[in-house]
Each structure stands twice: as C-alpha cells, then as structure tokens.
Design a protein around this motif. Structure first.
Motif, PDB file in Angstrom:
ATOM      1  N   UNK A 110      20.632  50.896 -10.278  1.00 49.61           N
ATOM      2  CA  UNK A 110      19.526  50.736  -9.334  1.00 49.61           C
ATOM      3  C   UNK A 110      19.922  49.825  -8.174  1.00 49.61           C
ATOM      4  N   UNK A 111      20.581  48.722  -8.472  1.00 50.31           N
ATOM      5  CA  UNK A 111      21.013  47.817  -7.419  1.00 50.31           C
ATOM      6  C   UNK A 111      22.049  48.487  -6.525  1.00 50.31           C
ATOM      7  N   UNK A 112      22.921  49.278  -7.114  1.00 50.53           N
ATOM      8  CA  UNK A 112      23.930  49.980  -6.323  1.00 50.53           C
ATOM      9  C   UNK A 112      23.280  50.877  -5.282  1.00 50.53           C
ATOM     10  N   UNK A 113      22.231  51.578  -5.681  1.00 50.46           N
ATOM     11  CA  UNK A 113      21.504  52.455  -4.750  1.00 50.46           C
ATOM     12  C   UNK A 113      20.808  51.646  -3.663  1.00 50.46           C
ATOM     13  N   UNK A 114      20.147  50.565  -4.061  1.00 44.92           N
ATOM     14  CA  UNK A 114      19.386  49.761  -3.107  1.00 44.92           C
ATOM     15  C   UNK A 114      20.288  48.990  -2.142  1.00 44.92           C
ATOM     16  N   UNK A 115      21.424  48.512  -2.645  1.00 47.66           N
ATOM     17  CA  UNK A 115      22.287  47.660  -1.824  1.00 47.66           C
ATOM     18  C   UNK A 115      23.310  48.436  -1.010  1.00 47.66           C
ATOM     19  N   UNK A 116      23.485  49.718  -1.281  1.00 48.64           N
ATOM     20  CA  UNK A 116      24.507  50.502  -0.562  1.00 48.64           C
ATOM     21  C   UNK A 116      24.317  50.450   0.954  1.00 48.64           C
ATOM     22  N   UNK A 117      23.081  50.578   1.476  1.00 48.14           N
ATOM     23  CA  UNK A 117      22.921  50.483   2.932  1.00 48.14           C
ATOM     24  C   UNK A 117      23.328  49.132   3.510  1.00 48.14           C
ATOM     25  N   UNK A 118      23.357  48.095   2.657  1.00 48.26           N
ATOM     26  CA  UNK A 118      23.786  46.774   3.092  1.00 48.26           C
ATOM     27  C   UNK A 118      25.311  46.624   3.031  1.00 48.26           C
ATOM     28  N   UNK A 119      25.989  47.664   2.506  1.00 49.18           N
ATOM     29  CA  UNK A 119      27.436  47.604   2.363  1.00 49.18           C
ATOM     30  C   UNK A 119      27.907  46.871   1.132  1.00 49.18           C
ATOM     31  N   UNK A 139      25.524  39.869   1.906  1.00 48.69           N
ATOM     32  CA  UNK A 139      25.105  40.745   3.000  1.00 48.69           C
ATOM     33  C   UNK A 139      25.888  40.492   4.293  1.00 48.69           C
ATOM     34  N   UNK A 140      26.568  39.369   4.364  1.00 52.01           N
ATOM     35  CA  UNK A 140      27.317  39.031   5.571  1.00 52.01           C
ATOM     36  C   UNK A 140      28.726  39.623   5.585  1.00 52.01           C
ATOM     37  N   UNK A 141      29.090  40.321   4.522  1.00 54.18           N
ATOM     38  CA  UNK A 141      30.457  40.859   4.407  1.00 54.18           C
ATOM     39  C   UNK A 141      30.422  42.375   4.280  1.00 54.18           C
ATOM     40  N   UNK A 142      31.357  43.036   4.936  1.00 52.73           N
ATOM     41  CA  UNK A 142      31.387  44.501   4.870  1.00 52.73           C
ATOM     42  C   UNK A 142      32.173  45.014   3.674  1.00 52.73           C
TER      43      UNK A 142
END
Length: 263
Positions: free
Chosen positions: A170-179, A132-135
């Motif tokens: 599912x993870x791709x959808x959930x984590x997309x806003x986190x970059x 989450x710390x990386x763009x």
C-alpha cells in the motif's frame, strides 16, 4: 557492490543481528548511517566498534523506542542535524511471539499488532519528509516468511506479519508519485539472538551450536540445510535500499534458504 558516498541511511533496531549487519554493510559501501535501539549502553558499545572499523564514516546513534512516536520524531530531527537528509530507511524491529489462537489473549493480540505495525508506521511518518527530498529514496521493511506462510504456533505474529506485507504494498503505491520505493524482505530462520537463546536453553548441553542449528534446519526442512546468516539478509536489504533495485517497488525478496512453500 555500489558507491554510497554522500548518502545517509537510517536503520532501526540497528544494534544487533540483521540490523547491525545492515549497518556494517551500508558503511562498507560508503554511506553514513544513523541507528537506533532501545538500549543506550548496547548502542554505545556497538558504535565504538563501528567507528574503529569505519573511521572515515559518519555514524549517529540514539536510544529510541520505535513504538513511541515522540521519541522517533526526536530521533529523526537529530539525525537530520547530525548527518543531513536521509534517502534510505530500514525498518527493522520486532521478534516473534510463540502462541496459538487458543492461548493468545486480547492484550497479547494488541501488543503484537502494535509492535509489528507501529514500528513501521512511526519511523516512516517521521522520516517521510526527508525521503521526499530525494529522487532515489527507498524504504525497506524487514519482515518474516510468516507473512505468506503462517504457522499455527505463531498465530498472532503470522497475522501481524501478513498485515505488514500488505502495508508495504500500500505504501509503495501511495509513495510512488513521490519517487519513494517501498519493498521488504521475508526472512526464514536466520541466526539471531532469539535462536541463540533457544540454543542456550537446549536439553542436551553437550550439543554444539553447529550441531544444534543443523538439526534445527533439518527439522524445518530448509533446503540449503542451515540457518541463514545476518549478512545474507543484509545484502538483500542493501539491494532494495539502493538504486541497484531502481525499478522495484511493492515487492518482497524471499530470504529463507528454500523453506518457502508459498506461490
């Protein structure tokens, strides 16, 4: 291919086969790499060779059972201490189980589903705060073509692999806003320890690996006429793990030599 200087990658199941080929490819592109496996002895030997081949790279290893959440959390903490922030996670663990519906008991179902799901879940949970710390963070899950093209003699593995493909999306959808991008590869038949062991148990002991594997490819109707090589899977993983695929998430690359029949 790409300059990964200053980047840190984690590869689970990194001491052999596709995992090790991926570690080597990442190191060759300038990344620092942490790898884990269940055998400390094997890891020590592998890391010694890697350090000799890539003297300028930082390499960290630790024996770790990815099904043990505490071990994975400890591994993640030590990776951070040794290498810094992780921006690439390669979930690569688990082999196939030969079984039909009729001969797969409850314990076997539970074991197979736990292996395929929690080898991804535990490592993803442990490294998510780092990612989450990386763009430009990415997760890649090594999966099987069985996820989309099940085989009746591998019923439990096929079902579990399909679930992991759904989990990736599912993870791709959930984590997309986190970059964080999440993708996977779908493997066909790739030269591995599993296939080498079957070769060692062949009926005709005079048959060479080349002949045996080519005959296997013909029987399996692989259009390219051979088994895949670990480094070929590793190149697909590298693409998905790096900004080379910066606009790709929730996807799977088919690495099966043309044996795929799914749409």
């Amino acid at each position: 291919m790409i300059n990964l200087e200053g980047k840190v990658a984690v590869v689970t199941g990194g001491s052999s086969g596709i995992g090790l080929a991926t570690v080597r490819l990442l190191l060759s592109q300038g990344a620092d790499v942490a790898l884990c496996g269940r055998s400390a002895e094997r890891l020590d030997g592998v890391v010694a060779r890697l350090k000799a081949d890539f003297p300028g790279r930082r390499i960290f290893s630790q024996a770790c059972d990815v099904l043990d959440a505490d071990q994975v959390r400890t591994f993640a903490a030590r990776v951070h201490e040794s290498l810094g922030g992780v921006s690439m996670l390669i979930n690569n663990a688990g082999q196939g189980r030969l079984s039909t519906f009729a001969d797969t008991d409850d314990a076997a179902w539970e074991e197979e589903l736990r292996l395929k799901f929690f080898s991804v879940i535990n490592s993803t949970r442990a490294f998510l705060p780092e990612l989450e710390q990386h763009d430009d963070a990415a997760i890649v899950c090594v999966n099987s073509l069985l996820a989309a093209q099940p085989e009746p003699h591998m019923v439990a593995t096929s079902a579990a692999r399909a679930g992991v493909m759904n989990l990736v999306r599912s993870m791709a959808t959930e984590f997309a806003p986190k970059g964080i991008r999440v993708n996977g590869i779908l493997l066909g038949l790739v030269d591995s320890g599993q296939w080498r062991r079957r070769f060692e148990a062949r009926e005709d002991q005079s048959e060479s690996w080349e002949t045996w594997s080519l005959n296997l490819a013909r029987r399996k109707h692989i259009q390219l006429g051979r088994l895949g090589r670990p480094e070929e899977a590793a190149r697909a993983i590298l693409f998905l793990a790096t900004p080379l695929s910066s606009y790709t998430t929730g996807s799977h690359i088919d690495v099966s030599g043309g044996v795929s029949r799914h749409a």
